[in-house]
Design an enzyme around this catalytic site. Structure first.
Site, PDB file in Angstrom:
ATOM      1  N   LYS A  65      28.856  31.925  61.881  1.00 43.25           N
ATOM      2  CA  LYS A  65      30.088  31.498  61.204  1.00 43.25           C
ATOM      3  C   LYS A  65      29.802  30.787  59.873  1.00 43.25           C
ATOM      4  CE  LYS A  65      32.815  31.256  65.426  1.00 43.25           C
ATOM      5  NZ  LYS A  65      33.651  30.453  66.314  1.00 43.25           N
ATOM      6  N   ASP A 101      40.177  30.139  64.720  1.00 43.16           N
ATOM      7  CA  ASP A 101      39.884  29.454  65.994  1.00 43.16           C
ATOM      8  C   ASP A 101      40.884  28.332  66.280  1.00 43.16           C
ATOM      9  OD1 ASP A 101      37.696  30.945  66.836  1.00 43.16           O
ATOM     10  OD2 ASP A 101      36.228  29.644  65.854  1.00 43.16           O
ATOM     11  N   GLY A 129      30.150  24.024  65.566  1.00 44.13           N
ATOM     12  CA  GLY A 129      31.017  24.942  64.822  1.00 44.13           C
ATOM     13  C   GLY A 129      32.424  25.019  65.387  1.00 44.13           C
ATOM     14  N   ARG A 151      26.884  14.373  71.655  1.00 45.67           N
ATOM     15  CA  ARG A 151      25.556  13.973  72.149  1.00 45.67           C
ATOM     16  C   ARG A 151      24.722  13.410  71.003  1.00 45.67           C
ATOM     17  NH1 ARG A 151      22.166  18.829  74.653  1.00 45.67           N
ATOM     18  NH2 ARG A 151      22.379  19.528  72.494  1.00 45.67           N
TER      19      ARG A 151
END
Ligand code: NDP
Length: 272
Positions: A65, A101, A129, A151
């Site tokens: 992407k 998305d 992403g 994380r």
């Protein structure tokens, strides 16, 4: 006949050909759509070969992407905000890059799931992403507050800074004030390895919980959320179908109906 494709690595599992062919059947359009395995750094070459075969549009998935964003000659506002492209359309002699998305997620949450986002306090777990693509559309949907936890906390801080919106902040490792989130969205890849992102159990009490992953791999997170009091859970299958519908609209100028396609895929991949 013009050609469409999904490109990424690995790509064998992609449901996109099935989704776009079903949209074609529903709208009466003659859709030819393939899977193409394209390794990192291989997108420019793959797109040249694709153009030589009358390729007119491509869905771009992991890990390409960012490469697609760099290669696009023009980009939409939502691709600019996400700094990532998941849809390319051949327009005016160049590749136009879009990112569908986030729109797909919002449509699944609000239309398919019927969850209201207005004035909600939202936690996004993950800063990769996918998270980049959804934070802007979540803010546009009228949420009150967005916390990002990751994380690697440096990546969460970068994403917060890129949002430039006073409603967005970093959630610390303990996710302080955990029980005050209305919506929790897992945008990590932890489920791929059967892991849970490190989060306090209290986070899920009374929350609407969504995992961008779908099918059995989403179950680790969603079962855990259910067991700790989530009031509703959903996986990312609806997002997958809705982001595809947005791409279809860009390419063909027609928004396909999604309900029957989603129902068919749900029967194939299993319960949310
Ligand atoms: P990236 O590789 O860009 O980012 C992965 C993210 O997951 C990072 O935030 C990473 O944290 C985190 N992560 C990975 N493993 C773990 C773990 N074991 N514990 C905690 N955090 C972890 O992937 P994407 O953002 O592109 O994709 C994320 C997920 O979203 C994928 O599973 C993908 O399938 C899904 N997705 C679904 C879509 C849909 O339409 N339903 C659309 C797009 C994506 P760190 O930074 O610390 O490494």
């Amino acid at each position: 006949m013009s050609l469409y494709a999904v490109m990424g690595y690995p790509i064998g599992h992609s449901l996109s050909p099935e989704i776009h062919e079903a949209f074609g059947a529903l709208t009466g359009l003659d859709v030819r759509y393939e899977r193409r395995e394209v390794r990192p750094a291989g997108l420019a070459e793959a797109l040249s070969a694709f153009r030589a075969q009358e390729g007119r549009g491509a869905n771009i998935t992991v890990p390409l992407k960012g490469e697609a964003y760099a290669l696009a000659t023009r980009t939409s506002v939502r691709a600019e905000r996400a700094r990532a492209v998941n849809t390319l359309a051949w327009q005016g002699g160049g590749w136009f890059g879009d990112n569908t998305d986030g729109a797909g997620l919002i449509r699944d949450l609000t239309v398919n799931q019927g969850w209201s986002l207005q004035a909600r306090r939202v936690l996004v777990v993950g800063a990769g992403g996918a998270a980049q693509g959804i934070v802007g559309p979540l803010l546009d949907a009228g949420i009150a507050h967005l916390a990002i936890s990751n994380r690697n906390p440096g990546r969460a801080r970068d994403l917060v800074a890129a949002c430039r919106d006073a409603r967005v902040g970093v959630a610390d490792t303990g996710v302080a004030g955990a029980s005050s989130f209305d919506v929790v969205i897992n945008a990590t890849a932890a489920g791929l390895s059967g892991d849970l992102p490190a989060l306090p159990d209290a986070l899920f009490e009374g929350a609407m919980v969504y995992d961008l992953m779908y099918g059995p791999k989403a179950q680790v997170f969603l079962s855990h959320a259910r067991a700790h009091g989530a009031c509703a859970v959903a996986d990312g299958l609806g997002m997958l179908v809705e982001q595809a519908a947005e791409s279809f609209l860009l390419w063909w100028g027609v928004r396909p109906p999604t309900g029957s396609v989603l129902a068919r895929l749900r029967a194939e991949v299993g319960a949310a």
